[in-house]
Scaffold this motif. Structure first.
Motif, PDB file in Angstrom:
ATOM      1  N   ARG A   1       2.292  -3.265   7.921  1.00  0.00           N
ATOM      2  CA  ARG A   1       0.930  -3.567   7.486  1.00  0.00           C
ATOM      3  C   ARG A   1       0.652  -5.062   7.618  1.00  0.00           C
ATOM      4  O   ARG A   1      -0.403  -5.475   8.110  1.00  0.00           O
ATOM      5  CB  ARG A   1       0.712  -3.108   6.045  1.00  0.00           C
ATOM      6  CG  ARG A   1      -0.697  -3.415   5.537  1.00  0.00           C
ATOM      7  CD  ARG A   1      -0.837  -3.139   4.047  1.00  0.00           C
ATOM      8  NE  ARG A   1      -2.177  -3.502   3.613  1.00  0.00           N
ATOM      9  CZ  ARG A   1      -3.203  -2.669   3.533  1.00  0.00           C
ATOM     10  NH1 ARG A   1      -3.056  -1.401   3.865  1.00  0.00           N
ATOM     11  NH2 ARG A   1      -4.382  -3.097   3.116  1.00  0.00           N
TER      12      ARG A   1
ATOM     13  N   ASP B   1       0.844  -1.187   0.000  1.00  0.00           N
ATOM     14  CA  ASP B   1       0.000   0.000   0.000  1.00  0.00           C
ATOM     15  C   ASP B   1       0.884   1.243   0.000  1.00  0.00           C
ATOM     16  O   ASP B   1       1.486   1.602   1.005  1.00  0.00           O
ATOM     17  CB  ASP B   1      -0.903  -0.001   1.236  1.00  0.00           C
ATOM     18  CG  ASP B   1      -1.990   1.050   1.162  1.00  0.00           C
ATOM     19  OD1 ASP B   1      -1.693   2.162   0.692  1.00  0.00           O
ATOM     20  OD2 ASP B   1      -3.132   0.768   1.583  1.00  0.00           O
TER      21      ASP B   1
ATOM     22  N   ASP C   1       0.109   3.887   2.673  1.00  0.00           N
ATOM     23  CA  ASP C   1       0.666   3.541   3.988  1.00  0.00           C
ATOM     24  C   ASP C   1       2.132   3.945   4.063  1.00  0.00           C
ATOM     25  O   ASP C   1       2.593   4.509   5.064  1.00  0.00           O
ATOM     26  CB  ASP C   1       0.563   2.030   4.230  1.00  0.00           C
ATOM     27  CG  ASP C   1      -0.759   1.623   4.855  1.00  0.00           C
ATOM     28  OD1 ASP C   1      -1.589   2.511   5.112  1.00  0.00           O
ATOM     29  OD2 ASP C   1      -0.962   0.418   5.080  1.00  0.00           O
TER      30      ASP C   1
END
Length: 368
Positions: free
Chosen positions: A142, A36, A39
């Motif tokens: 994550r 991501d 992120d």
């Protein structure tokens, strides 16, 4: 140079502070891990300088993947990325050629690399490379969060100003709160005093150090290898690789020296058929292996060495004593910027040690 860290999941870093780019190769990731970019951007934003509390150097930190990522997921092959340096000013360091800046690696690098190293802005020794650590760590954080493992860091002490302490038995809510903070403190009043101190120190052409506290919640018991690859030794290894870190302690750390055994041991108990300890002086680690309680650790950061005050030093080219006042763009403190970096390197170690224990596919839920 040893620029690779890890056993099963490894990170290799490269680049210099004022070179064209910095970057890394993250190898050993399972295929299908979500990558991501938002992120990653948010975590790097926490590391970047802001306002009067950071250096005037402002890098965009735009990430470019070179391999290992397709359609937002890891391929399972080496994931290579670069971050281009766009706000470089090599001429700021021309007057320092051959001069050993006190507290910096200039002289020791000269002795090791015989003058062939890039000395501008510290070259490969620069804190600029922590952007690589933060990027890799963001990818792994994550994955860890999806497995219920939370990592968070706050400024415990800065210039004698203390923040609220982490709950060593159940810090999960505090760790979630810290994740989105640019200036990571639990007590905003203490944080404002810290900001003011950093700004005042900058006006005095000086710098200030501090202590960071990290909590790791949700780590299962049994992670770590005895002796040389213990959970503590691997974490300490990577934490001491962050520029300016000069001390690491786990749990009560150096406080153990003032305790008796009856005070220092953590009594075991059962809560809902789960093994817990009633105190956590050992920081979630026994015998170098996680015991299922939150891992807690603290790191001491020295004040930034580049300051505008006169300092005595030497020219190792002319072999004579001299005095310097360092010019250019420098941080009056890096402790607040290092919170994201410390989160990242802890994530690298935890992900690697979990992969050693359970296999890399465990990180994406492939092998339960």
């Amino acid at each position: 140079m040893k620029n690779t860290f890890g056993n099963t999941i490894t990170l290799t870093i490269f680049g210099e502070s004022h070179g064209p780019a910095i970057g890394g190769v993250l190898d050993g990731l399972p295929p299908g891990l979500k990558i991501d970019e938002e992120d990653i951007r948010k975590m790097n934003d926490r590391r970047r300088p802001a306002g009067k509390t950071g250096t005037a150097r402002r890098e965009a930190d735009r990430l470019e993947f070179l391999s290992g990522v397709k359609d937002g997921y890891s391929e399972g092959t080496p994931l290579a990325f670069i971050i281009r340096n766009t706000d470089v000013k090599r001429h700021d360091y021309d007057a320092l050629t051959g001069i050993a800046r006190p507290g910096h690696a200039d002289y020791s690098a000269q002795m090791k690399y015989l003058g062939y190293q890039d000395a501008s802005g510290g070259g490969h020794f620069s804190g600029r490379l922590t952007a690589v650590l933060t990027t890799a760590g963001a990818i792994l954080m994550r994955a860890l969060e999806e497995k219920g493992i939370l990592i968070g860091t706050h400024i415990s002490v800065l210039g004698g100003i203390e923040d609220q302490k982490l709950d060593t038995l159940d810090p999960a809510d505090q760790l979630r709160e810290l994740r989105g903070k640019q200036f990571a403190v639990l007590n905003e009043e203490a944080g404002e005093k810290m900001r003011m101190l950093i700004e005042q120190t900058a006006e005095q052409k000086d710098s200030v150090g501090g202590i960071l506290e990290t909590g790791i919640a949700g780590l299962p018991a049994g992670i770590g290898e005895p002796f040389f690859d213990s959970l503590e030794s691997m974490l300490a290894h990577v934490l001491f690789s962050i520029p300016a870190v000069k001390g690491v302690e786990f749990g009560s750390g150096f406080g153990f020296a003032e305790m008796k055994g009856s005070e220092a041991s953590d009594p075991f108990a059962l809560r809902d058929d789960r093994v817990v300890t009633l105190a956590n002086h050992n920081g979630g680690v026994n015998g170098g292996i996680s015991n299922g309680m939150p891992v807690t650790l603290r790191t001491a950061y020295k004040p930034v060495s580049s300051i505008g005050k006169p300092q005595k030093t030497i020219s190792f080219e002319k072999m004579e004593e001299t005095e310097i006042e360092i010019q250019g763009r420098h941080d009056p403190a890096i402790v607040h910027r290092a919170c994201a970096v410390q989160d990242a390197v802890c994530a690298l170690v935890i992900a690697d040690m979990l992969a050693v224990r359970y296999g890399t596919l465990w990180l994406k839920g492939g092998c339960e």
